[in-house]
Design an enzyme around this catalytic site. Structure first.
Site, short mmCIF file in Angstrom:
data_model
loop_
_atom_site.label_atom_id
_atom_site.label_comp_id
_atom_site.label_asym_id
_atom_site.label_seq_id
_atom_site.Cartn_x
_atom_site.Cartn_y
_atom_site.Cartn_z
N HIS A 124 -46.82 -47.49 -4.96
CA HIS A 124 -45.64 -48.86 -5.36
C HIS A 124 -46.38 -49.82 -6.35
O HIS A 124 -47.57 -50.29 -6.51
CB HIS A 124 -46.22 -50.11 -3.87
N CYS A 160 -48.52 -62.64 1.77
CA CYS A 160 -48.68 -63.66 0.94
C CYS A 160 -47.76 -64.84 2.81
O CYS A 160 -47.88 -63.44 3.49
CB CYS A 160 -48.05 -63.77 0.21
N THR A 196 -49.40 -57.63 -1.09
CA THR A 196 -49.35 -59.19 -0.37
C THR A 196 -48.12 -58.86 0.25
O THR A 196 -48.47 -59.85 1.19
CB THR A 196 -48.39 -59.40 -1.99
N SER A 253 -37.93 -51.87 -1.11
CA SER A 253 -38.82 -53.12 -0.76
C SER A 253 -39.47 -53.08 0.00
O SER A 253 -39.79 -53.09 1.13
CB SER A 253 -37.37 -54.44 -0.84
N SER A 254 -40.86 -53.05 -0.66
CA SER A 254 -41.86 -53.18 0.50
C SER A 254 -41.84 -54.23 1.61
O SER A 254 -42.25 -53.45 2.64
CB SER A 254 -43.31 -53.52 0.52
N SER A 309 -36.85 -60.31 -1.57
CA SER A 309 -36.17 -60.28 -2.78
C SER A 309 -34.28 -60.43 -2.60
O SER A 309 -33.43 -59.69 -3.77
CB SER A 309 -36.46 -58.93 -3.49
N GLU A 351 -46.80 -52.46 -7.60
CA GLU A 351 -47.75 -53.55 -7.21
C GLU A 351 -49.05 -53.35 -7.01
O GLU A 351 -50.41 -53.86 -8.16
CB GLU A 351 -47.82 -54.62 -6.08
N HIS A 407 -37.23 -56.28 -6.18
CA HIS A 407 -36.71 -54.97 -5.52
C HIS A 407 -35.54 -55.38 -5.12
O HIS A 407 -34.95 -55.44 -3.93
CB HIS A 407 -37.62 -54.10 -4.57
N HIS A 460 -43.92 -57.86 -9.51
CA HIS A 460 -45.34 -56.73 -9.01
C HIS A 460 -46.47 -57.07 -9.37
O HIS A 460 -46.93 -56.65 -8.63
CB HIS A 460 -44.48 -55.07 -8.59
#
Ligand code: SF4
Length: 316
Positions: A129, A200, A170, A228-229, A273, A131, A46, A79
């Site tokens: 999202h 993560c 994550t 972007s989460s 990202s 992911e 993203h 993702h």
């Protein structure tokens, strides 16, 4: 005219993580191996700057496999994708390369293991999202229930409270996730909770670095994309850690200088990202307006690296 003094606290770690670095390398290596165009399902990561750069090199970004021709390679974004997507690519005999971050794949595998043990899953994540869509799509409908907040927990309708497991996206807020996990455990004491949640290392480290600089600064700028989460979570962590002005910017042109007038300190970080070139652009923009002293605040050293898939290593 002399410029006003400013201390710029630069968070470390910040910016690219190993999963993003790998995903970008996969697109570049695929272009080298098969030539342009190479199709990429969803933004590979993203970030508009990264996507535009790869587009200029011959990548074509699409949202669905239906938008790809059978005779060109397709890459699945970092993702992750629902299981039906690679299955459909195989049915169409396409060359498909999976750039799903290995740490997302680890959650997919965890979900598959719980499913084979007869457990239904509660996933903590953000609805829609990619992911979350990809992880929920590893299993048949109804096997993974989604919760986004503590408030969602009381309304959960589960098949059997004694046969439940928790998984997470994550890139969540470490602190919010702890609260949701605690609410799940309070309502479902038998729920299997991973020893360490699925957030993560990159997300965890970037949030810890923001917490370390937050008490020192008048303002925090997070360089990252609005979709972007992990970048959005950094903005929230900045606010929750006491920073009165915590903002997401895609690049220097987005900075609201009027809102920053009178500040003497600023914190800069970047989502996983966001490339370093955009971070340097922002630092240069501060140098043009302030007598800037840069101080690095390093809370962890990262040395994670992921290999690209074998099909690309063979010709590299
Ligand atoms: S943010 Fe974490 S899960 Fe996402 S690509 Fe980076 S390392 Fe992988």
């Amino acid at each position: 005219m002399s410029l006003p003094p400013l201390t710029l606290y630069l968070a470390a770690p910040r910016g690219f993580c190993a999963g993003v670095d790998r995903a970008i390398r996969i697109v570049e290596m695929a272009l080298q191996k098969w030539g342009a165009p190479v199709y990429v399902r969803h933004e590979i990561v993203h970030n508009k700057y990264v996507v535009d750069d790869l587009r200029a090199k011959g990548a074509v970004f699409v949202e669905e496999l239906d938008d790809c021709p059978n005779d060109r390679p397709v890459i699945f974004s970092a993702h992750g994708v629902p299981k039906a997507v690679p299955a459909e690519a195989a049915r169409r005999e396409m060359i498909a390369v999976d750039a799903t971050c290995p740490l997302v794949t680890k959650v997919h595998n965890e979900a598959a293991r719980h499913f084979s043990n007869g457990l239904q899953m509660v996933m903590i994540g953000h609805e829609g999202h990619p992911e979350t869509v990809g992880t929920m799509g590893q299993l048949p409908p109804g096997e993974v229930l989604l919760v986004e907040t503590v408030e969602d927990v009381p309304g959960l309708q589960v098949r059997d409270p004694a046969k439940l497991a928790m998984i997470t996206q994550t890139t969540l807020s470490v602190d919010d996730t702890k609260d949701i996990a605690a609410a799940l455990q309070a309502r479902f004491p038998a729920i299997v909770i991973p020893a360490k949640d699925d957030i993560c290392y990159a997300t965890t480290n970037r949030q810890a670095a923001v917490k370390a600089i937050a008490p020192k600064i008048d303002a925090l700028l997070v360089i990252g994309a609005p979709n972007s989460s992990n970048s959005k979570r950094l903005v929230e962590v900045g606010s929750a850690s006491g920073c009165a002005y915590s903002q997401l910017v895609q690049r220097a042109a987005d900075i609201d200088w009027r809102a920053l007038s009178g500040i003497t300190s600023v914190g800069i970080t970047a989502g996983a990202s966001a490339p370093e070139v955009l971070i340097n652009e922002v630092i240069d923009a501060f140098r043009a307006r302030f007598e800037t002293t840069v101080e690095l605040v390093e809370t962890a050293v990262e040395n994670v690296e992921f290999k690209v898939p074998k099909v690309l290593r063979e010709t590299a």
